[in-house]
Design an enzyme around this catalytic site. Structure first.
Site, PDB file in Angstrom:
ATOM      1  N   ASN A  57       1.041  -1.463  -0.275  1.00 36.69           N
ATOM      2  CA  ASN A  57       0.037  -0.769  -0.153  1.00 36.69           C
ATOM      3  C   ASN A  57       1.057   0.924  -0.431  1.00 36.69           C
ATOM      4  O   ASN A  57       0.363   2.397  -0.828  1.00 36.69           O
ATOM      5  CB  ASN A  57      -0.771   0.334   1.398  1.00 36.69           C
ATOM      6  N   THR A  97      20.815 -15.398 -26.994  1.00 40.08           N
ATOM      7  CA  THR A  97      19.066 -15.379 -27.050  1.00 40.08           C
ATOM      8  C   THR A  97      19.162 -15.176 -28.646  1.00 40.08           C
ATOM      9  O   THR A  97      19.613 -15.287 -29.557  1.00 40.08           O
ATOM     10  CB  THR A  97      18.783 -14.054 -26.853  1.00 40.08           C
ATOM     11  N   LYS A 157      17.777 -14.368 -32.450  1.00 35.97           N
ATOM     12  CA  LYS A 157      17.495 -13.384 -32.960  1.00 35.97           C
ATOM     13  C   LYS A 157      17.001 -13.925 -34.329  1.00 35.97           C
ATOM     14  O   LYS A 157      17.093 -14.344 -34.806  1.00 35.97           O
ATOM     15  CB  LYS A 157      18.615 -12.157 -32.717  1.00 35.97           C
ATOM     16  N   LYS A 198      14.000 -11.680 -32.465  1.00 34.75           N
ATOM     17  CA  LYS A 198      12.588 -11.874 -31.820  1.00 34.75           C
ATOM     18  C   LYS A 198      11.706 -11.935 -31.984  1.00 34.75           C
ATOM     19  O   LYS A 198      11.607 -13.011 -31.215  1.00 34.75           O
ATOM     20  CB  LYS A 198      12.386 -10.970 -30.644  1.00 34.75           C
ATOM     21  N   LYS A 258      18.592 -19.403 -26.027  1.00 37.23           N
ATOM     22  CA  LYS A 258      17.744 -18.623 -25.203  1.00 37.23           C
ATOM     23  C   LYS A 258      16.239 -18.407 -26.044  1.00 37.23           C
ATOM     24  O   LYS A 258      16.922 -17.561 -26.846  1.00 37.23           O
ATOM     25  CB  LYS A 258      17.935 -17.723 -23.818  1.00 37.23           C
ATOM     26  N   ASP A 291      13.561 -15.157 -26.338  1.00 36.48           N
ATOM     27  CA  ASP A 291      13.140 -13.782 -25.682  1.00 36.48           C
ATOM     28  C   ASP A 291      12.042 -13.541 -24.642  1.00 36.48           C
ATOM     29  O   ASP A 291      11.748 -14.816 -24.910  1.00 36.48           O
ATOM     30  CB  ASP A 291      14.079 -12.888 -26.914  1.00 36.48           C
ATOM     31  N   GLU A 292      12.107 -12.996 -23.661  1.00 34.47           N
ATOM     32  CA  GLU A 292      11.040 -12.245 -22.863  1.00 34.47           C
ATOM     33  C   GLU A 292      10.122 -12.222 -23.964  1.00 34.47           C
ATOM     34  O   GLU A 292       8.515 -12.973 -23.132  1.00 34.47           O
ATOM     35  CB  GLU A 292      11.133 -11.098 -22.101  1.00 34.47           C
ATOM     36  N   HIS A 299      13.852 -14.881 -16.794  1.00 36.56           N
ATOM     37  CA  HIS A 299      14.442 -13.231 -17.337  1.00 36.56           C
ATOM     38  C   HIS A 299      13.044 -12.027 -16.793  1.00 36.56           C
ATOM     39  O   HIS A 299      12.169 -12.364 -16.778  1.00 36.56           O
ATOM     40  CB  HIS A 299      13.370 -13.340 -18.920  1.00 36.56           C
ATOM     41  N   ARG A 300      14.162 -11.470 -16.461  1.00 39.47           N
ATOM     42  CA  ARG A 300      13.553 -10.099 -15.210  1.00 39.47           C
ATOM     43  C   ARG A 300      12.803  -8.886 -15.897  1.00 39.47           C
ATOM     44  O   ARG A 300      12.363  -8.434 -16.056  1.00 39.47           O
ATOM     45  CB  ARG A 300      14.099  -9.498 -14.598  1.00 39.47           C
ATOM     46  N   HIS A 360      18.987 -12.619 -14.245  1.00 39.34           N
ATOM     47  CA  HIS A 360      19.415 -11.756 -15.853  1.00 39.34           C
ATOM     48  C   HIS A 360      20.114 -10.509 -14.203  1.00 39.34           C
ATOM     49  O   HIS A 360      19.252 -10.544 -13.584  1.00 39.34           O
ATOM     50  CB  HIS A 360      18.531 -11.048 -16.159  1.00 39.34           C
ATOM     51  N   LYS A 399      25.278  -2.893 -23.602  1.00 39.27           N
ATOM     52  CA  LYS A 399      23.668  -2.228 -23.578  1.00 39.27           C
ATOM     53  C   LYS A 399      23.015  -1.588 -21.866  1.00 39.27           C
ATOM     54  O   LYS A 399      21.866  -0.121 -22.446  1.00 39.27           O
ATOM     55  CB  LYS A 399      23.224  -2.790 -24.976  1.00 39.27           C
ATOM     56  N   SER A 407      23.407 -10.716 -20.012  1.00 38.80           N
ATOM     57  CA  SER A 407      22.852 -10.901 -21.191  1.00 38.80           C
ATOM     58  C   SER A 407      22.436  -8.821 -21.807  1.00 38.80           C
ATOM     59  O   SER A 407      21.736  -8.451 -21.072  1.00 38.80           O
ATOM     60  CB  SER A 407      21.409 -11.246 -21.345  1.00 38.80           C
TER      61      SER A 407
END
Lengths: 139, 299, 483
Positions: free
Chosen positions: C123, C173, C175, C177, C201, C203-204, C293-294, C326, C333, C378
């Site tokens: 809260n 990952t 690619k 994506k 991997k 991707d998210e 994966h965060r 992660h 980057k 990553s």
């Protein structure tokens, strides 16, 4: 093909001097070094044959190199040989380094067998060609 | 090397850089007597230093053989000197780690078939990088028993002494005459030993000095009368069998300390000084069986 | 507080009183070993007293409401009141304060991140007297830690299962994506794994879209994994993303991954804490490594003034039982200051975290024997940074080179090989005792002599760095000691 298990399989085969430096690293960390060999390189063959017990309490890499020499006298060219280092620290109690030092002249590789099952599903079995032959005649 | 303008090689600097000087000085200082031993060690150190310079300058390729034999009676300082030798070899870069593994036959030879090789190898591996000191090495060889496992240990040992000279220095030690017989029956060893050092027995004055050093290290001392008594004791003890130089001195002093403690305890009604706690009196020495006036049989 | 209280005579008279006076503020309180501790960064509204704001946070995150309620008196209310026991100004920032608050362990349901987070951040973050509020760190008492199962697999057992020791693991990952068909997607997986990576991997946001339904992805990916395994003799894996719209579908996807023999599955943080704990328990029961994966975390972790620090999320996720998380790259980057990132990594990998303000760790944290969590680096990293990555992130980490594998000029296999060779050469050099951080470029150049793909990778990405100031940095420099 080249089996790429172990920490340094993508580098050119290590020289004895390089192996010795890795052993020195293990000893500096207080890890016991173990020599193992096998004629069954299946990726899930966990238990390679032990060349004696893991070596505890040694002062100098020469001792491990001596045993590696003894192991090579018997198995070189006819089996994979690897060195593994055990860390007994709480929370680890497992390997900290493991790398192949010697491999057979010709690595036969693996057969991937597929069994088609329900729908498009597949069951996979990986089999080392070497293990088609009897023990002692594999490499 | 350029023969027209000979390069200057600074042997003094090399010696100083090695750190061997202080070890030799400490050897002189700490060890009583042993003049011929100290001389031999200086010779060996000089040889190794020069050999190293020669190798650094491309005049020799082969690492020298460094295995040694130390001969002499018990208690003449062989183990102590072996440890110092490890220090010297380490400082000169002939061994990688400054450690000495001291063993006897029982550590190397097993009790049953298949036991000896792993045992010997285990010890060799522990010693690798340093010095392996085998006391009373001749016990490895027992010609009277043709099924003796000692022979197996000898073979492994010889192999390692020959093939892994970079990894291990072996020092064999024992009585001079028995070592001589051992080498005669096992010529392989003789040819692999580069340096022999003979340890003479100590003279009585030297033993006195050793006794006083030992006491000083433990914060004890002789009273003047005790000192005379100990000299008398030594003269008598040296005539008896099983005399083992410094070791016998140490044993005698241990017994004297025990007697002093008993004396102080029994006279506990009297006030004690720190000096009393430190001083060995003549009674502690004269009570020895060696000096007991009894008919021609001491033990 | 800008509230005018009517004249009062007792603590439980009806009406409004200051939080400070209601039992939520006690600078003499000594936290118990069993208390849950939290450190909040508070930014009070202008004119609001810092101590009262801190007490309000304690109150609103435990038993208080805006007015006095007589029903408190039916309870052992003092026990349930959180207590603010310390308020410190934030160094170099006069508008902010660190408020330390202690909570009795009885306030929390065992083994429930949902209950823990609903209490601590439920809260209070919208509370008007505060401009902003950030949960910086928590100390979870060992008695509470022990109510959780922890990572389904953990670093040590993961390594044992994969038979990979002494070096970071390598991943990529897939690619692009979005848009690859299952068949094309599996091609990338096969090439990368055969070339030398340990993992690929999803991707998210790879779930089950029209361009690739999840079953197709799973089937083609597992063909690729098994084929690569047979070609290399080495255990391989691909993180199959099982995240879905409801828990039933998550289980269905996880079961299919298991049926196909996958070693690892993945989930997104956005599936929620209950779903994460459920699937972690499923993973423990089914010998499955669980990658998290965060996704979404930066919406509340990145800004220093408001939200929840990622170090708290990392702690919660270790309890919740994921195996991979992660946690930043330092050199890549995405956001990640080196000292702060170090704090995250320590939370994942250590048995005991001593307080380290310079790494953003406000409390000592004892994890007992709880298994360790493998951090994953990553985003924008490549082979030429291998020495820096090893230096900053250590050995127990998954290095994910997505673009740095798939973007290699000679193809995906070559990209994977370049990364693996660079890594092994660096580990070899480190173990030999070389100063690998300083000599990194030479070590890589030497390795590239016998590995053309590495030479090409070093050439293509030699000047790529992401050198921007971080927003989430520690407030303390290493020389400072706690006040």
């Amino acid at each position: 093909m080249r089996v790429t298990q172990g920490t340094f399989s993508f580098l050119p085969d290590l020289t004895d001097e390089q192996i010795s430096k890795q052993v020195a690293y293990c000893m500096r960390n207080g890890w016991a070094v173990n020599i193992e060999y096998t004629d069954d390189p299946h990726p899930r063959n966990t238990y390679w044959e032990m060349w004696g017990n893991p070596m505890f309490d040694l002062k100098d890499p020469a001792a491990v190199m001596y045993e590696l020499g003894e192991c090579r006298k018997v198995h070189k060219g006819r089996a994979y040989i690897r060195l593994s280092a055990f860390d007994a620290t709480a929370g680890w109690e497992s390997l900290r380094l493991s790398f192949i030092t010697d491999r057979p002249e010709n690595e036969d590789g693996f057969m991937l067998e597929r069994q088609e099952v329900a729908g498009r599903s597949m069951r996979y079995t990986t089999r080392a060609y070497a293990t088609d032959k009897p023990v002692g005649a594999r490499y | 090397m350029d023969m027209t303008t000979p390069a200057i090689i600074d042997i003094k600097a090399a010696f100083e850089a090695s750190g061997v000087g202080p070890v030799l000085e400490q050897l002189d200082r700490d060890l009583v007597g042993l003049a011929p031993v100290k001389r031999r060690i200086r010779e060996i150190a000089a040889l190794l230093l020069v050999d190293k310079l020669r190798r650094d300058n491309g005049l020799t390729a082969q690492p020298p053989t460094l295995h040694m034999s130390f001969t002499g009676n018990p208690g003449t300082g062989k183990t102590t000197v072996a440890a110092r030798m490890a220090d010297i070899l380490h400082k000169l870069g002939y061994i990688r780690s400054n450690h000495l593994v001291s063993v006897t036959r029982d550590d190397l030879v097993g009790q049953y078939i298949g036991h000896t090789a792993p045992k010997t190898k285990e010890i060799l591996k522990k010693a690798m990088g340093g010095v392996l000191f085998i006391d009373e090495a001749y016990y490895l060889y027992r010609p009277e028993n043709e099924r003796d496992y000692g022979q197996e240990a000898i073979e492994i040992l010889l192999q390692v002494m020959e093939n892994r000279r970079d990894d291990l220095v072996v020092i064999l030690a024992g009585y001079a005459d028995r070592m001589e017989r051992f080498f005669t029956s096992n010529p392989g060893f003789r040819s692999r030993i580069a340096h022999h050092i003979d340890f003479p027995d100590y003279a009585p004055d030297e033993l006195m000095q050793i006794a006083e050093y030992m006491l000083r290290d433990q914060n004890y001392r002789f009273s003047p009368e005790a000192k005379d008594a100990f000299r008398t004791y030594l003269d008598a003890r040296m005539q008896q069998p099983h005399f083992s130089n410094a070791r016998s001195v140490r044993n005698a002093l241990d017994r004297a300390r025990l007697r002093q403690a008993v004396r102080l305890f029994e006279t506990r009604d009297q006030a004690l000084t720190v000096d009393d706690l430190m001083t060995l009196g003549p009674q502690e020495i004269l009570a020895s069986r060696v000096l007991a006036p009894k008919p021609e049989q001491a033990a | 507080m800008n509230v005018v209280a009517p004249k009062r005579t007792g603590r439980y008279d009806a009406g409004v009183m200051k939080y400070k006076e209601m039992g939520y503020f006690d600078l003499d309180y000594e936290p118990k070993d069993t208390d849950v501790l939290a450190c909040f960064r508070i930014t009070p509204q202008d004119g609001v007293d810092a101590d009262e704001a801190a007490a309000a946070v304690a109150g609103e995150s435990s038993t208080a409401t805006w007015t006095v309620v007589w029903t408190d008196r039916l309870t052992a209310c003092d026990k349930y009141r959180a207590k603010c026991y310390r308020v410190d100004p934030v160094p170099g920032n006069p508008s902010q304060y660190f408020a330390y608050i202690a909570y009795d362990i009885e306030l929390f349901e065992p083994d429930s991140i949902v209950n823990l987070s609903a209490s601590i951040i439920g809260n209070v973050f919208g509370f008007k007297p505060l401009k902003a509020l950030r949960l910086e760190d928590m100390r979870l008492p060992i008695s509470y830690v022990k109510t959780y199962h922890g990572p389904a697999t953990g670093i040590v057992v993961e390594r044992e299962r994969l038979d990979k020791f002494g070096r970071p693991l390598l991943g990529a990952t897939v690619k692009p994506k979005l848009g690859l068909s299952g068949r094309n997607y599996g091609r990338v997986v096969y090439e990368a794994l055969k070339g030398g990576l340990d993992f690929t991997k999803d991707d998210e946001n790879i779930n089950s879209q029209n361009f690739m339904h999840w079953r197709d992805r799973f089937l083609y990916c597992m063909e690729a994994v098994n084929r690569a395994q047979a070609m290399t003799g080495e255990v391989k894996g691909t993180y199959l993303n099982v995240s879905a719209g409801d828990m039933e579908q998550i289980y269905e996807r996880a079961e299919f991954a298991k049926e196909l023999g996958s070693t690892i599955i993945m989930i997104d943080l956005v599936i929620g804490y209950s779903a994460i704990q459920s699937i972690a328990k499923w993973a423990r029961r089914n010998d499955m490594i669980l990658h998290l994966h965060r996704a979404g975390h930066s919406t509340y972790t990145r800004q220093k003034s408001h939200g929840v620090s990622f170090r708290v999320i990392a702690k919660w996720m270790r309890l919740a039982g994921v195996d991979h998380i992660h946690a930043g790259t330092v050199v890549g980057k995405l956001e990640g200051d080196p000292a702060t990132t170090r704090g995250y990594y320590d939370i994942c990998r250590e048995q005991y975290n001593p307080q380290a303000l310079e790494h953003g760790l406000f409390f000592d944290q004892d994890w007992g024997g709880m298994r360790k969590l493998m951090p994953v680096a990553s985003g924008g990293i490549h082979a030429g940074q291998m020495h820096q990555l090893l230096h900053h992130l250590g050995e127990d980490v998954v290095l994910q080179f997505g673009g740095g594998t798939i973007g290699h000029p000679m193809g995906i296999q070559a990209g994977a090989t370049a990364n693996r060779v660079a890594l092994e050469a660096m580990i070899l050099a480190r173990n030999e005792g070389r100063d690998y951080l300083a000599e990194g470029p030479e070590i890589l150049a030497a390795a590239a002599k016998t590995c053309t793909p590495l030479a090409q990778a070093l050439n293509v990405w030699k000047d790529v760095t992401f050198d921007y100031a971080s927003t989430d940095t520690p407030d303390f420099v290493p020389t400072m000691t706690p006040a």
